[in-house]
Design an enzyme around this catalytic site. Structure first.
Site, short mmCIF file in Angstrom:
data_model
loop_
_atom_site.label_atom_id
_atom_site.label_comp_id
_atom_site.label_asym_id
_atom_site.label_seq_id
_atom_site.Cartn_x
_atom_site.Cartn_y
_atom_site.Cartn_z
CD GLU A 64 -76.52 1.19 -5.25
OE1 GLU A 64 -76.10 1.57 -4.15
OE2 GLU A 64 -75.79 0.67 -6.11
CG HIS A 88 -57.26 1.21 -2.19
ND1 HIS A 88 -58.35 1.95 -1.78
CD2 HIS A 88 -56.15 1.95 -1.93
CE1 HIS A 88 -57.90 3.09 -1.27
NE2 HIS A 88 -56.58 3.11 -1.35
CD GLU A 92 -77.61 7.26 -2.26
OE1 GLU A 92 -76.72 6.44 -2.59
OE2 GLU A 92 -77.50 8.00 -1.27
CB SER A 131 -69.81 9.80 -0.12
OG SER A 131 -69.78 8.43 -0.45
#
Length: 119
Positions: A27, A85, A68, A97
């Site tokens: 990450e 999607h 995070e 986020s």
């Protein structure tokens, strides 16, 4: 009933370390925030401010790392469920986020307030 093994402190600690190492390896955002954290911890130690301010600085810095970590977990679970999607998958990732964004905002505002207080 959950398929969960009996609690073992050492095994659970090894799982946590495994997770941290995986974050560091995979990450980019986590790596950047970890570097920022490692650079700012000495600032917290040596800055001339109250213990309360130092605690606030540390908590908000670690909150960014924690956020995070949560975001990465959300992203991985969503990707496990579907790589296609899907509106709800995208919304879940967006919320992850947002957690990071809010934690960074709190971190920056807190540090600014403490620094202004020192000056």
């Amino acid at each position: 009933m959950r398929n969960q093994p009996k609690y073992n402190f050492f095994k659970n600690t090894s799982y946590a370390i495994k997770g941290l190492l995986d974050l560091i390896k995979n990450e980019t955002s986590f790596k950047i925030e970890l570097i920022i954290t490692l650079l700012l911890i000495p600032v917290i130690i040596f800055i001339d401010t109250s213990l309360t301010n130092k605690a606030l600085m540390f908590i908000t810095l670690m909150g960014m790392i924690l956020a995070e970590t949560i975001n990465s977990a959300i992203e991985r679970v969503v990707d496990l469920v579907t790589l296609e999607h899907h509106d709800m998958a995208g919304r879940a990732k967006d919320v992850g986020s947002a957690i990071v964004f809010i934690s960074i905002f709190i971190f920056v505002v807190t540090w600014i307030i403490v620094i202004i207080d020192i000056l």
